[in-house]
Enzyme design. Structure first.
Site, PDB file in Angstrom:
ATOM      1  N   ASP A  77       1.613  84.372  98.577  1.00 23.18           N
ATOM      2  CA  ASP A  77       3.051  84.157  98.558  1.00 23.18           C
ATOM      3  C   ASP A  77       3.349  82.889  99.358  1.00 23.18           C
ATOM      4  O   ASP A  77       2.612  82.537 100.282  1.00 23.18           O
ATOM      5  CB  ASP A  77       3.787  85.327  99.208  1.00 23.18           C
ATOM      6  N   ASP A 124       2.016  84.052  92.964  1.00 21.79           N
ATOM      7  CA  ASP A 124       2.364  85.421  93.337  1.00 21.79           C
ATOM      8  C   ASP A 124       3.826  85.434  93.774  1.00 21.79           C
ATOM      9  O   ASP A 124       4.697  84.977  93.048  1.00 21.79           O
ATOM     10  CB  ASP A 124       1.414  85.935  94.428  1.00 21.79           C
ATOM     11  N   ASP A 180       7.859  87.557 100.152  1.00 18.55           N
ATOM     12  CA  ASP A 180       7.615  89.000 100.062  1.00 18.55           C
ATOM     13  C   ASP A 180       7.717  89.646 101.443  1.00 18.55           C
ATOM     14  O   ASP A 180       7.252  89.079 102.446  1.00 18.55           O
ATOM     15  CB  ASP A 180       6.241  89.283  99.458  1.00 18.55           C
ATOM     16  N   ARG A 227      12.372  90.494  90.314  1.00 16.45           N
ATOM     17  CA  ARG A 227      12.243  90.743  91.753  1.00 16.45           C
ATOM     18  C   ARG A 227      13.179  89.850  92.565  1.00 16.45           C
ATOM     19  O   ARG A 227      12.729  89.073  93.412  1.00 16.45           O
ATOM     20  CB  ARG A 227      10.792  90.564  92.209  1.00 16.45           C
TER      21      ARG A 227
END
Length: 447
Positions: free
Chosen positions: A228, A267, A271, A321
């Site tokens: 990330d 990715d 996060d 997301r």
């Protein structure tokens, strides 16, 4: 000549006058702190304002504001950044000023490194990997194992040692204004530490040279990458503000296809996982990305953590997301979602509430082109909740949960078990967000 005590008294009064002026002007998100003597903005010592989201809870988020001169750094190379960060277990307050763009894929001397450099000496070769785990011969019932998978993991580990930057507690990392500050190809790892501020940086091109094939992921398998741009794992009191997150210059549309699935090298953007808690994400721009923000690593995360506030961000050209929330209490307000397809990035959904997440989504604005159904903006697994009101779609008040539930067999719950109170800067109307957030979000705005 004035006595020392008199001079100290004068300095104290000047400081109080400046502090009072700041309070009078309003201390919303990212309130400006003035230097009492120079009268200039001190970007590097700013702390999160009171009641500005979950990260202001308890002790608040002050980052490295108490850093002494020996722990205040200006960095412009990967090696300098590594040295400034020091040990991940050192809790000494530090301020790191990033000047220009740091390329994570360089060695200590500044030489550019490529995927071939990371693979060198490991025995990994993509062609050999593809041959070894072709579903036609290897099957689809188990993860890859054996010589080429071991080689892939070794190459990935070499890349991680170079591009993963471990951030210690009590740290502020801020991009210097006017320098196009950022990190290219790297990952900030904020893991099991408290009190971190990340501001005014562009995170671009975070790419995994060695994605893993997982034939058991979904009906057709998937390629999964490992980095990330910013990752929180067991972190607390984190403020991410005025940053830009993008895949550029290598967009997903340029990814090849193997085994009939996209070879995904990106990715997450930001996060928040592994029971991270007390996080405020404000005034960032998320663009050109697929799996943008994950809150909670799995549906079995323990309860009581993952409390996150997300406000005044722009989400444009992201697939999904934004965020996907599990378990925690998440407040999403005053964000702008532009779900127009951008350079091949087409929306699957914006907000996903699952694993009993308690989400309040209020006073957000969606720009939705014709052909995209409002019911598509939310998602869930039948256990998550989304409450809230004041959300606008193309300027019209819209009950997004009702639209989703009318079209879904796994209804979102409409009530939550908490009431947001840490809401400094909350705008009760979303109608002006497209105009106001266009010039007040992302890296390069702060000065």
């Amino acid at each position: 000549m004035a006595s020392a005590s008199h001079r100290r008294s004068l300095r104290k009064r000047r400081t109080l006058v400046v502090s009072a002026a700041v309070v009078a002007a309003g201390v919303g998100a990212g309130a400006v702190v003035m230097n009492a003597h120079a009268g200039t903005v001190d970007l590097y010592h700013q702390t999160l304002a009171a009641k500005d989201g979950w990260a202001s809870s308890g002790t608040g988020t002050t980052g490295g504001t108490k850093a002494d001169s020996a722990h205040t750094f200006t960095v412009s190379t990967r090696a300098q950044l590594v040295k400034a960060l020091g040990s991940a277990t050192d809790t000494t307050p530090r301020i790191i000023k990033v000047k220009g763009t740091i390329d994570a894929n360089t060695d200590d001397a500044g030489k550019k490194l490529t995927c071939a450099d990371y693979a060198s000496g490991t025995g990994y070769a993509l062609a050999s990997y593809l041959k070894a785990y072709d579903p036609a011969t290897y099957g689809r019932s188990k993860l890859p194992s054996g010589t080429q998978e071991n080689a892939r993991a070794a190459a990935q580990k070499k890349q991680a040692q170079n591009i993963v930057f471990k951030v210690p507690a009590n740290t502020t990392i801020v991009g210097e204004p006017g320098t196009k500050a950022g990190i290219s190809g790297g990952m900030l790892q904020i893991q099991n530490v408290d009190n971190v501020i990340v501001r005014n940086l562009t995170f671009a091109a975070t790419e995994d040279c060695f994605p893993q094939w997982d034939p058991t992921d979904g009906d057709d398998g998937n390629w999964n990458s490992n980095y990330d741009s910013v990752t929180l794992r067991g972190a607390t009191h984190v403020w991410a503000d005025h940053n830009t997150f993008t895949d550029a210059p290598h967009l997903d549309s340029a990814n090849p296809t193997y085994y009939g699935r996209e070879y995904q090298i990106h990715d997450g953007a930001l996060d928040i996982t592994k029971s991270s808690d007390l996080v405020t994400v404000s005034r960032n721009q998320f663009t050109h990305h697929d799996k943008t923000m994950l809150i909670g690593s799995s549906d079995s995360e323990p309860s009581g953590k993952l409390r996150v506030s997300i406000h005044h961000n722009v989400w444009k050209g992201v697939v999904q997301r934004a965020p996907l929330a599990r378990v925690g209490q998440v407040h999403i307000y005053n964000n702008l979602y532009d779900v127009t397809t951008l350079d091949g990035y087409a929306v699957q959904y914006s907000i996903n509430s699952r694993a009993k997440a308690q989400v309040v989504a209020a006073n957000n604005y969606w720009t939705v082109p014709s052909g995209v159904k409002v019911a598509k903006l939310l998602s869930g697994d039948g256990t998550g909740a989304i409450a809230g009101s004041g959300n606008l779609v193309n300027g019209t008040a819209t009950d997004l949960v009702a639209a989703y539930n009318a079209a879904s067999s796994k209804d979102l719950k409409t009530t939550v078990n908490w009431t947001p109170t840490l809401t400094a800067g909350l705008e009760t109307s979303a109608k002006n967000l497209p105009a106001s957030l266009a010039t007040t979000t992302g890296a390069g705005v702060l000065s």
